[in-house]
Design a protein around this motif. Structure first.
Motif, short mmCIF file in Angstrom:
data_model
loop_
_atom_site.label_atom_id
_atom_site.label_comp_id
_atom_site.label_asym_id
_atom_site.label_seq_id
_atom_site.Cartn_x
_atom_site.Cartn_y
_atom_site.Cartn_z
N ASN A 25 0.82 -1.21 0.00
CA ASN A 25 0.00 0.00 0.00
C ASN A 25 0.85 1.26 0.00
OD1 ASN A 25 -2.46 -1.36 -0.10
ND2 ASN A 25 -2.60 -1.50 2.12
N GLN A 26 1.95 1.25 0.75
CA GLN A 26 2.84 2.42 0.76
C GLN A 26 3.47 2.65 -0.61
OE1 GLN A 26 5.66 2.79 4.02
NE2 GLN A 26 4.30 1.64 5.37
N ILE A 27 3.89 1.57 -1.25
CA ILE A 27 4.49 1.69 -2.59
C ILE A 27 3.47 2.24 -3.59
CG2 ILE A 27 5.48 0.42 -4.54
CD1 ILE A 27 6.75 -1.46 -2.39
N ILE A 28 2.25 1.70 -3.55
CA ILE A 28 1.20 2.15 -4.47
C ILE A 28 0.89 3.63 -4.26
CG2 ILE A 28 -1.33 1.97 -4.85
CD1 ILE A 28 0.24 -0.01 -6.50
N GLU A 29 0.81 4.06 -3.01
CA GLU A 29 0.53 5.47 -2.72
C GLU A 29 1.62 6.37 -3.28
OE1 GLU A 29 -2.21 7.11 -1.55
OE2 GLU A 29 -3.04 5.11 -1.86
N ILE A 30 2.87 5.96 -3.14
CA ILE A 30 3.98 6.74 -3.68
C ILE A 30 3.88 6.79 -5.21
CG2 ILE A 30 6.49 6.79 -4.02
CD1 ILE A 30 6.66 5.57 -1.12
N LEU A 31 3.59 5.66 -5.83
CA LEU A 31 3.50 5.61 -7.30
C LEU A 31 2.35 6.46 -7.84
CD1 LEU A 31 4.33 1.86 -8.01
CD2 LEU A 31 5.77 3.84 -8.51
N LYS A 32 1.30 6.63 -7.05
CA LYS A 32 0.17 7.46 -7.49
C LYS A 32 0.58 8.92 -7.63
CE LYS A 32 -3.64 4.77 -5.57
NZ LYS A 32 -4.66 4.73 -4.51
N SER A 33 1.46 9.39 -6.76
CA SER A 33 1.82 10.80 -6.76
C SER A 33 3.19 11.10 -7.35
CB SER A 33 1.74 11.36 -5.33
OG SER A 33 2.61 10.63 -4.48
N LYS A 34 4.01 10.08 -7.50
CA LYS A 34 5.35 10.27 -8.03
C LYS A 34 5.57 9.26 -9.16
CE LYS A 34 6.96 12.53 -4.06
NZ LYS A 34 5.71 12.85 -3.47
N ASN A 35 6.61 9.48 -9.92
CA ASN A 35 6.88 8.57 -11.03
C ASN A 35 7.58 7.29 -10.61
OD1 ASN A 35 5.78 10.43 -12.73
ND2 ASN A 35 7.72 11.26 -13.42
N CYS A 51 5.18 -13.10 0.80
CA CYS A 51 5.24 -11.64 0.95
C CYS A 51 5.81 -11.01 -0.32
CB CYS A 51 6.09 -11.25 2.16
SG CYS A 51 5.27 -11.50 3.74
N ALA A 52 6.81 -11.64 -0.90
CA ALA A 52 7.38 -11.13 -2.16
C ALA A 52 6.31 -11.14 -3.25
CB ALA A 52 8.58 -11.97 -2.57
N LYS A 53 5.50 -12.19 -3.28
CA LYS A 53 4.41 -12.27 -4.25
C LYS A 53 3.37 -11.20 -3.97
CE LYS A 53 1.09 -15.35 -4.07
NZ LYS A 53 0.37 -16.62 -4.04
N GLN A 54 3.04 -11.05 -2.68
CA GLN A 54 2.03 -10.09 -2.25
C GLN A 54 2.45 -8.65 -2.59
OE1 GLN A 54 1.81 -10.05 2.01
NE2 GLN A 54 -0.17 -9.07 2.06
N ILE A 55 3.73 -8.36 -2.49
CA ILE A 55 4.22 -7.00 -2.75
C ILE A 55 4.64 -6.86 -4.22
CG2 ILE A 55 5.97 -5.27 -2.17
CD1 ILE A 55 6.22 -6.85 0.60
N PHE A 56 5.70 -7.54 -4.59
CA PHE A 56 6.32 -7.32 -5.90
C PHE A 56 5.59 -8.03 -7.02
CE2 PHE A 56 9.63 -6.69 -2.69
CZ PHE A 56 9.98 -5.38 -2.97
N GLY A 57 5.06 -9.21 -6.75
CA GLY A 57 4.30 -9.92 -7.77
C GLY A 57 3.04 -9.15 -8.16
N LYS A 58 2.35 -8.66 -7.15
CA LYS A 58 1.13 -7.88 -7.40
C LYS A 58 1.44 -6.59 -8.16
CE LYS A 58 -2.95 -6.29 -4.88
NZ LYS A 58 -3.56 -6.14 -3.55
N LEU A 59 2.52 -5.91 -7.75
CA LEU A 59 2.93 -4.69 -8.45
C LEU A 59 3.29 -5.00 -9.90
CD1 LEU A 59 5.22 -3.03 -5.76
CD2 LEU A 59 3.12 -2.04 -6.71
N TYR A 60 4.02 -6.09 -10.13
CA TYR A 60 4.44 -6.47 -11.47
C TYR A 60 3.23 -6.70 -12.37
CZ TYR A 60 7.06 -8.93 -15.11
OH TYR A 60 7.62 -9.32 -16.30
N ILE A 61 2.25 -7.41 -11.84
CA ILE A 61 1.04 -7.70 -12.64
C ILE A 61 0.25 -6.43 -12.90
CG2 ILE A 61 -1.22 -8.85 -12.54
CD1 ILE A 61 0.33 -11.25 -11.30
N GLU A 62 0.08 -5.60 -11.88
CA GLU A 62 -0.71 -4.38 -12.03
C GLU A 62 -0.04 -3.35 -12.93
OE1 GLU A 62 -1.62 -2.95 -8.12
OE2 GLU A 62 -3.00 -4.59 -7.72
#
Length: 98
Positions: A25-35, A51-62
């Motif tokens: 969630n913190q990473i997504i919030e940063i990406l919403k406002s910054k590049n 946890c790696a899947k939950q964080i980085f896997g989800k980000l990779y897919i999205e």
């Protein structure tokens, strides 16, 4: 503009689902406002694959491959952590194909 999130505050081992959700969630919030976001793994000695899947896997897919690699910078990850992150991304990709 770059913003850095320091995972060290989550402990030397990231293995809790709530912690993974918080980091994502913190990473997504940063990406919403910054590049771009730097995820600094200094002090992290291990991470559960889920946890790696939950964080980085989800980000990779999205975000998609190109945007993930251009916008999410992983810093200070040891070889074990890099391998776990890659496994998490691969697991997420396999699940998304089924």
């Amino acid at each position: 503009m770059l913003t850095t999130i320091y995972l060290e505050k989550f402990g030397p081992i990231i293995s809790d689902k709530r912690v993974g959700e918080d980091i994502y969630n913190q990473i997504i919030e940063i990406l919403k406002s910054k590049n771009e976001v730097i995820v600094d793994l200094d002090g992290i000695i291990s991470m559960a694959t889920f946890c790696a899947k939950q964080i980085f896997g989800k980000l990779y897919i999205e975000l998609g491959s190109e945007k993930f690699f251009s916008d999410v910078k992983i810093k200070n990850a040891n070889n074990d952590i890099k391998m776990i992150i890659n496994m998490g991304i691969n697991n997420a990709l396999e699940e998304s194909e089924n």
